[in-house]
Structure formats: structure tokens, C-alpha cells
Design an enzyme around this catalytic site. Structure first.
Site, PDB file in Angstrom:
ATOM      1  N   HIS A  53       0.798  -1.284  -0.045  1.00 12.52           N
ATOM      2  CA  HIS A  53       0.033   0.117   0.175  1.00 12.52           C
ATOM      3  C   HIS A  53       0.958   1.231  -0.140  1.00 12.52           C
ATOM      4  O   HIS A  53       2.267   1.235   0.158  1.00 12.52           O
ATOM      5  CB  HIS A  53      -0.934   0.017   1.148  1.00 12.52           C
ATOM      6  CG  HIS A  53      -0.362   0.224   2.651  1.00 12.52           C
ATOM      7  ND1 HIS A  53       0.421  -0.503   3.317  1.00 12.52           N
ATOM      8  CD2 HIS A  53      -0.330   1.357   3.326  1.00 12.52           C
ATOM      9  CE1 HIS A  53       0.553  -0.009   4.499  1.00 12.52           C
ATOM     10  NE2 HIS A  53       0.197   1.091   4.576  1.00 12.52           N
TER      11      HIS A  53
ATOM     12  N   HIS B  96       0.733   5.703   0.879  1.00 12.36           N
ATOM     13  CA  HIS B  96       0.037   6.936   1.211  1.00 12.36           C
ATOM     14  C   HIS B  96       0.861   8.221   0.615  1.00 12.36           C
ATOM     15  O   HIS B  96       1.851   8.318   0.345  1.00 12.36           O
ATOM     16  CB  HIS B  96       0.260   7.207   2.738  1.00 12.36           C
ATOM     17  CG  HIS B  96      -0.041   5.966   3.694  1.00 12.36           C
ATOM     18  ND1 HIS B  96      -1.700   5.669   3.914  1.00 12.36           N
ATOM     19  CD2 HIS B  96       0.327   4.894   4.337  1.00 12.36           C
ATOM     20  CE1 HIS B  96      -1.689   4.637   4.521  1.00 12.36           C
ATOM     21  NE2 HIS B  96      -0.364   4.194   5.226  1.00 12.36           N
TER      22      HIS B  96
ATOM     23  N   TYR C 217      11.532   4.262   0.171  1.00 11.27           N
ATOM     24  CA  TYR C 217      10.674   4.594  -0.777  1.00 11.27           C
ATOM     25  C   TYR C 217       9.655   5.653  -0.248  1.00 11.27           C
ATOM     26  O   TYR C 217       8.428   5.365  -0.002  1.00 11.27           O
ATOM     27  CB  TYR C 217       9.906   3.421  -1.255  1.00 11.27           C
ATOM     28  CG  TYR C 217      10.896   2.181  -1.559  1.00 11.27           C
ATOM     29  CD1 TYR C 217      11.319   2.256  -2.959  1.00 11.27           C
ATOM     30  CD2 TYR C 217      10.875   1.170  -0.945  1.00 11.27           C
ATOM     31  CE1 TYR C 217      12.240   1.468  -3.235  1.00 11.27           C
ATOM     32  CE2 TYR C 217      11.653   0.160  -1.113  1.00 11.27           C
ATOM     33  CZ  TYR C 217      12.454   0.295  -2.317  1.00 11.27           C
ATOM     34  OH  TYR C 217      13.158  -0.823  -2.762  1.00 11.27           O
TER      35      TYR C 217
END
Length: 162
Positions: free
Chosen positions: A47, A49, A135
Site C-alpha cells: 500500500h 500513502h 521509498y
């Protein structure tokens, strides 16, 4: 400004970091045609954000996400498992259909969301220090002196909530 959480369908996958260059390319292509500012972003294995600011008078973030998700999945071979409902609808099985968005209300909300994004790799026990996660936009903020390099160690676990 908007905070987004976007997830893969398979929550045990590592596809986002395995193919992070494909994701970066998809984002760059969309940004070049439909500009937006990336205020913060973290990509985790399954996932991600992000906080975005769209140009004045433009609120079409669904188009941008659709194009990013589509560009990313088209860059990958079609080897993923697909449920019958996805096969029936002609869909790939990479992304969750929906994503979560939150309109940032004020500076305090922005700061909380910003911290939440950058703390996420520590929260999920991928690293001990937020700066150790490759990342993440935290590196830009460390370089600018906004965060210290040792910000958000695992001893703060839980301090930035869900």
C-alpha cells in the site's frame, strides 16, 4: 490538500516496492499531463500513502489515480490471481477497487498526516528509523532540514496513530 491511501488487492504482496520504478514512471506520466504537487508520499510493499495538492480549480484526483493505477498495471505481466468477479468484469487483480481519501482541514491536520505518512514504515516494522526506508519523501524533507535524520525511530511506535 488531500491525503490518500491506495492498496493492492493482495495485502501480502511486495509488488509496489518490487516494481517501484514502474510506479514512478506511471506517476510521472500522469503528472506531466495532469499536474499535481506531491507534498508527501511513502510506498510500502502492498500500500501507499500520499498527500497531493491539485491546481487551483481542479479537483479531479479520481482521474489521476485511475491513470496511475492503470499505467502501473499495464507495465506488468498479467500473472496475478483474479477472482471470478474480476474476470467477469474484465479487470486485473492488482489493485483494491477503492482507495481512501481525506481532505486536510488545517495546518495541524497537515502536520499529523505528513508525520503519519513518513512514520508508516516504522509503524509496520520495516525499518527502525523512518529515514532508513528508501521509498519515502522523507529524504527530501531531511535534506531541507525539516526533519532530522533520526526522526521517528521505533521508540515512538504508536505515536502517529491510524
Amino acid at each position: 490538500m488531500l491525503l490518500f491511501t491506495v492498496a493492492l488487492a493482495e495485502r501480502k504482496s511486495t509488488l509496489l516496492i518490487d516494481a517501484v520504478d514502474n510506479l514512478r514512471s506511471a506517476v510521472a506520466r500522469v503528472k506531466s499531463k495532469y499536474p499535481f504537487t506531491i507534498n508527501a508520499w511513502v510506498v510500502l510493499p502492498e500500500h501507499m500513502h500520499a498527500i497531493w495538492t491539485l491546481p487551483e480549480g481542479d479537483s479531479d484526483y479520481p482521474l489521476r489515480w485511475r491513470l496511475i493505477k492503470g499505467g502501473f498495471l499495464r507495465s506488468l505481466p498479467a500473472t496475478e490471481y483474479r477472482r471470478k468477479s474480476r474476470v467477469y468484469k474484465g479487470e486485473r487483480g492488482i489493485w483494491q477497487r477503492r482507495y481512501w481519501e481525506h481532505t486536510i482541514k488545517d495546518e495541524d491536520d497537515y502536520r499529523r498526516c505528513h508525520n503519519y505518512i513518513h512514520y508508516n514504515p516504522v509503524k509496520h516494522n520495516y525499518v527502525i528509523r523512518a529515514a532508513d526506508w528508501p521509498y519515502s519523501s522523507i529524504h527530501r524533507y531531511i535534506a531541507q532540514g525539516i526533519y532530522p535524520a533520526d526522526w521517528a525511530t521505533d521508540e515512538l511506535n504508536g505515536a502517529f496513530g491510524e
